[in-house]
Write a protein that holds these residues in place. Sequence first.
Motif, PDB file in Angstrom:
ATOM      1  N   HIS A 250      29.379  10.731 -36.671  1.00 15.05           N
ATOM      2  CA  HIS A 250      28.654  10.967 -37.909  1.00 15.05           C
ATOM      3  C   HIS A 250      29.284  10.122 -39.014  1.00 15.05           C
ATOM      4  CE1 HIS A 250      26.399  14.484 -36.426  1.00 15.05           C
ATOM      5  NE2 HIS A 250      27.503  14.823 -35.794  1.00 15.05           N
TER       6      HIS A 250
ATOM      7  N   CYS B 222      25.376  11.932 -44.396  1.00 13.84           N
ATOM      8  CA  CYS B 222      25.778  11.332 -43.126  1.00 13.84           C
ATOM      9  C   CYS B 222      25.115   9.968 -43.077  1.00 13.84           C
ATOM     10  CB  CYS B 222      25.311  12.199 -41.965  1.00 13.84           C
ATOM     11  SG  CYS B 222      25.611  11.429 -40.361  1.00 13.84           S
TER      12      CYS B 222
ATOM     13  N   GLU C  53      25.750   7.633 -40.613  1.00  6.47           N
ATOM     14  CA  GLU C  53      25.755   7.015 -39.276  1.00  6.47           C
ATOM     15  C   GLU C  53      24.644   7.696 -38.497  1.00  6.47           C
ATOM     16  OE1 GLU C  53      27.667   4.623 -37.988  1.00  6.47           O
ATOM     17  OE2 GLU C  53      29.007   4.376 -39.701  1.00  6.47           O
ATOM     18  N   TYR C  54      23.778   6.915 -37.873  1.00  7.17           N
ATOM     19  CA  TYR C  54      22.682   7.513 -37.137  1.00  7.17           C
ATOM     20  C   TYR C  54      23.229   8.412 -36.028  1.00  7.17           C
ATOM     21  CZ  TYR C  54      18.498   8.420 -34.616  1.00  7.17           C
ATOM     22  OH  TYR C  54      17.470   9.080 -34.004  1.00  7.17           O
ATOM     23  N   CYS C  55      22.829   9.703 -36.050  1.00  5.50           N
ATOM     24  CA  CYS C  55      23.435  10.648 -35.119  1.00  5.50           C
ATOM     25  C   CYS C  55      22.397  11.454 -34.338  1.00  5.50           C
ATOM     26  CB  CYS C  55      24.362  11.588 -35.884  1.00  5.50           C
ATOM     27  SG  CYS C  55      23.570  12.399 -37.282  1.00  5.50           S
TER      28      CYS C  55
ATOM     29  N   HIS D 238      19.193  13.179 -38.208  1.00  7.99           N
ATOM     30  CA  HIS D 238      20.149  12.421 -39.031  1.00  7.99           C
ATOM     31  C   HIS D 238      19.753  12.365 -40.510  1.00  7.99           C
ATOM     32  CE1 HIS D 238      22.370   9.062 -40.704  1.00  7.99           C
ATOM     33  NE2 HIS D 238      21.248   8.423 -40.878  1.00  7.99           N
TER      34      HIS D 238
ATOM     35  N   MET E 248      20.756  15.300 -42.571  1.00  7.23           N
ATOM     36  CA  MET E 248      22.141  15.756 -42.528  1.00  7.23           C
ATOM     37  C   MET E 248      22.799  15.448 -43.863  1.00  7.23           C
ATOM     38  SD  MET E 248      24.962  15.184 -39.610  1.00  7.23           S
ATOM     39  CE  MET E 248      26.648  15.728 -39.841  1.00  7.23           C
TER      40      MET E 248
HETATM   41 CU1  CUA Z   1      25.175  12.978 -38.781  1.00 14.46          CU
HETATM   42 CU2  CUA Z   1      23.766  11.108 -39.179  1.00 14.46          CU
END
Ligand code: CUA
Length: 171
Positions: A108, A143, A145-147, A151, A154
Amino acid sequence: MHIHSYEKLWLGMALLLIVGFIGTITYGTVGAGVQMVDDSGGNVEPGNVSEHEEFGEPGVEKVGENEYDVHVVARQFVFNPGSEVYGAIEVPVNSTVNFYVTSADVIHGFSIAGTNANTMVIPGEVAEITIETEETGEYGIVCHEYCGEGHHNMEGLLRVVPEDEYNGSTQ
Ligand code: CUA
Protein backbone atom coordinates in the motif's frame (compact mmCIF):
# COMPACT_ATOMS: atom_id res chain seq x y z
CA MET A 1 44.24 16.54 -36.30
CA HIS A 2 42.50 19.86 -36.18
CA ILE A 3 39.21 20.06 -34.33
CA HIS A 4 37.02 23.00 -35.17
CA SER A 5 36.47 25.30 -32.21
CA TYR A 6 32.66 24.93 -32.46
CA GLU A 7 33.14 21.19 -32.37
CA LYS A 8 35.15 21.56 -29.17
CA LEU A 9 32.50 23.82 -27.70
CA TRP A 10 29.72 21.28 -28.38
CA LEU A 11 31.90 18.49 -27.07
CA GLY A 12 32.45 20.44 -23.87
CA MET A 13 28.76 21.23 -23.48
CA ALA A 14 27.79 17.58 -24.04
CA LEU A 15 30.24 16.52 -21.35
CA LEU A 16 28.87 19.17 -19.01
CA LEU A 17 25.35 17.86 -19.63
CA ILE A 18 26.40 14.31 -18.75
CA VAL A 19 28.06 15.47 -15.55
CA GLY A 20 24.92 17.49 -14.80
CA PHE A 21 22.67 14.43 -15.27
CA ILE A 22 24.82 12.34 -12.98
CA GLY A 23 24.76 15.19 -10.47
CA THR A 24 20.98 15.51 -10.39
CA ILE A 25 20.48 11.75 -10.14
CA THR A 26 22.98 11.57 -7.28
CA TYR A 27 21.28 14.46 -5.53
CA GLY A 28 17.85 12.91 -6.01
CA THR A 29 19.05 9.63 -4.54
CA VAL A 30 21.20 10.83 -1.69
CA GLY A 31 20.90 14.58 -1.13
CA ALA A 32 17.14 14.97 -1.02
CA GLY A 33 16.87 12.49 1.84
CA VAL A 34 14.70 10.04 -0.02
CA GLN A 35 14.82 6.64 1.67
CA MET A 36 13.60 3.24 0.72
CA VAL A 37 11.58 1.23 3.19
CA ASP A 38 13.90 -1.40 4.61
CA ASP A 39 14.12 -3.53 7.72
CA SER A 40 15.63 -0.73 9.83
CA GLY A 41 12.16 -0.18 11.28
CA GLY A 42 11.86 -3.83 12.26
CA ASN A 43 10.03 -6.72 10.73
CA VAL A 44 6.50 -7.91 11.11
CA GLU A 45 4.89 -11.15 10.06
CA PRO A 46 2.30 -9.85 7.61
CA GLY A 47 -0.15 -12.71 8.17
CA ASN A 48 0.12 -12.32 11.91
CA VAL A 49 -0.10 -8.58 12.44
CA SER A 50 -2.88 -8.92 15.00
CA GLU A 51 -0.50 -10.84 17.30
CA HIS A 52 2.17 -8.15 17.13
CA GLU A 53 2.90 -6.20 20.30
CA GLU A 54 2.34 -2.76 18.75
CA PHE A 55 0.41 -3.50 15.58
CA GLY A 56 -1.99 -5.84 17.37
CA GLU A 57 -3.52 -2.77 18.95
CA PRO A 58 -2.52 0.04 16.62
CA GLY A 59 -3.11 3.64 17.54
CA VAL A 60 -1.65 6.74 19.14
CA GLU A 61 0.65 6.47 22.12
CA LYS A 62 2.30 9.29 24.05
CA VAL A 63 6.02 8.59 24.33
CA GLY A 64 7.44 11.94 25.44
CA GLU A 65 6.63 15.49 26.52
CA ASN A 66 5.41 16.46 23.06
CA GLU A 67 6.02 13.24 21.24
CA TYR A 68 3.67 10.55 19.99
CA ASP A 69 4.06 7.19 18.30
CA VAL A 70 1.34 6.17 15.91
CA HIS A 71 1.15 2.57 14.75
CA VAL A 72 -0.97 2.06 11.67
CA VAL A 73 -1.91 -1.16 9.90
CA ALA A 74 -2.80 -0.85 6.23
CA ARG A 75 -4.92 -3.56 4.67
CA GLN A 76 -7.30 -3.80 1.72
CA PHE A 77 -8.79 -1.13 1.84
CA VAL A 78 -8.49 0.64 5.15
CA PHE A 79 -6.01 2.24 7.49
CA ASN A 80 -6.32 1.19 11.13
CA PRO A 81 -6.55 3.76 12.63
CA GLY A 82 -7.32 6.54 10.18
CA SER A 83 -10.14 5.18 8.05
CA GLU A 84 -13.75 5.94 8.91
CA VAL A 85 -14.48 2.50 10.40
CA TYR A 86 -11.65 2.89 12.91
CA GLY A 87 -11.81 6.65 13.34
CA ALA A 88 -9.43 9.46 12.53
CA ILE A 89 -5.93 9.60 13.95
CA GLU A 90 -5.85 12.45 16.44
CA VAL A 91 -2.73 14.21 17.70
CA PRO A 92 -2.13 17.61 19.31
CA VAL A 93 -0.51 20.53 17.50
CA ASN A 94 3.14 21.42 18.19
CA SER A 95 4.23 17.86 18.66
CA THR A 96 6.52 15.33 17.07
CA VAL A 97 4.62 12.42 15.62
CA ASN A 98 6.37 9.20 14.61
CA PHE A 99 4.34 7.03 12.29
CA TYR A 100 5.04 3.31 12.04
CA VAL A 101 3.10 1.80 9.20
CA THR A 102 2.92 -1.78 8.06
CA SER A 103 0.70 -3.83 5.80
CA ALA A 104 -1.27 -6.95 6.62
CA ASP A 105 -1.63 -8.02 2.99
CA VAL A 106 -0.30 -6.31 -0.14
CA ILE A 107 1.80 -3.22 -0.88
CA HIS A 108 0.00 0.00 0.00
CA GLY A 109 0.96 3.65 0.12
CA PHE A 110 0.71 6.07 3.01
CA SER A 111 0.71 9.73 2.18
CA ILE A 112 -0.51 12.57 4.38
CA ALA A 113 -1.73 15.45 2.26
CA GLY A 114 -0.13 18.79 3.03
CA THR A 115 2.90 17.22 4.72
CA ASN A 116 6.04 15.57 3.39
CA ALA A 117 4.97 12.22 4.84
CA ASN A 118 4.84 9.83 1.92
CA THR A 119 5.90 6.21 1.95
CA MET A 120 5.30 2.81 0.50
CA VAL A 121 3.89 0.29 2.94
CA ILE A 122 5.36 -3.14 2.35
CA PRO A 123 4.11 -6.33 4.03
CA GLY A 124 6.70 -7.54 6.49
CA GLU A 125 8.42 -4.17 6.78
CA VAL A 126 7.74 -1.18 9.01
CA ALA A 127 7.82 2.22 7.33
CA GLU A 128 8.87 4.99 9.71
CA ILE A 129 7.99 8.62 9.15
CA THR A 130 8.22 11.56 11.54
CA ILE A 131 6.31 14.80 11.17
CA GLU A 132 6.06 17.94 13.27
CA THR A 133 2.49 19.15 13.66
CA GLU A 134 2.61 22.89 13.18
CA GLU A 135 -0.97 23.74 12.28
CA THR A 136 -4.28 22.41 13.49
CA GLY A 137 -6.60 21.00 10.89
CA GLU A 138 -7.66 17.89 9.05
CA TYR A 139 -5.20 16.17 6.78
CA GLY A 140 -6.29 13.51 4.36
CA ILE A 141 -4.37 10.25 4.23
CA VAL A 142 -4.29 8.42 0.93
CA CYS A 143 -3.04 5.12 -0.36
CA HIS A 144 -1.09 5.93 -3.48
CA GLU A 145 0.01 2.43 -4.47
CA TYR A 146 -2.47 0.40 -6.48
CA CYS A 147 -3.58 -2.35 -4.09
CA GLY A 148 -6.73 -3.84 -5.61
CA GLU A 149 -10.23 -2.94 -6.67
CA GLY A 150 -10.92 -0.75 -3.63
CA HIS A 151 -7.67 1.19 -3.94
CA HIS A 152 -9.35 4.44 -4.93
CA ASN A 153 -11.45 4.31 -1.74
CA MET A 154 -8.54 3.67 0.58
CA GLU A 155 -8.20 6.82 2.59
CA GLY A 156 -7.94 8.07 6.12
CA LEU A 157 -7.86 11.20 8.22
CA LEU A 158 -5.32 12.81 10.50
CA ARG A 159 -6.75 15.41 12.84
CA VAL A 160 -4.34 17.87 14.42
CA VAL A 161 -6.13 19.52 17.34
CA PRO A 162 -5.25 22.28 19.82
CA GLU A 163 -3.35 21.02 22.86
CA ASP A 164 -6.25 21.68 25.25
CA GLU A 165 -8.68 19.74 23.09
CA TYR A 166 -6.52 16.68 22.86
CA ASN A 167 -7.91 13.82 24.86
CA GLY A 168 -5.38 11.16 24.04
CA SER A 169 -7.36 8.76 21.95
CA THR A 170 -8.22 8.01 18.39
CA GLN A 171 -11.77 8.88 17.42
CU1 CUA B 1 -4.05 0.55 -0.45
CU2 CUA B 1 -4.05 1.46 -2.65
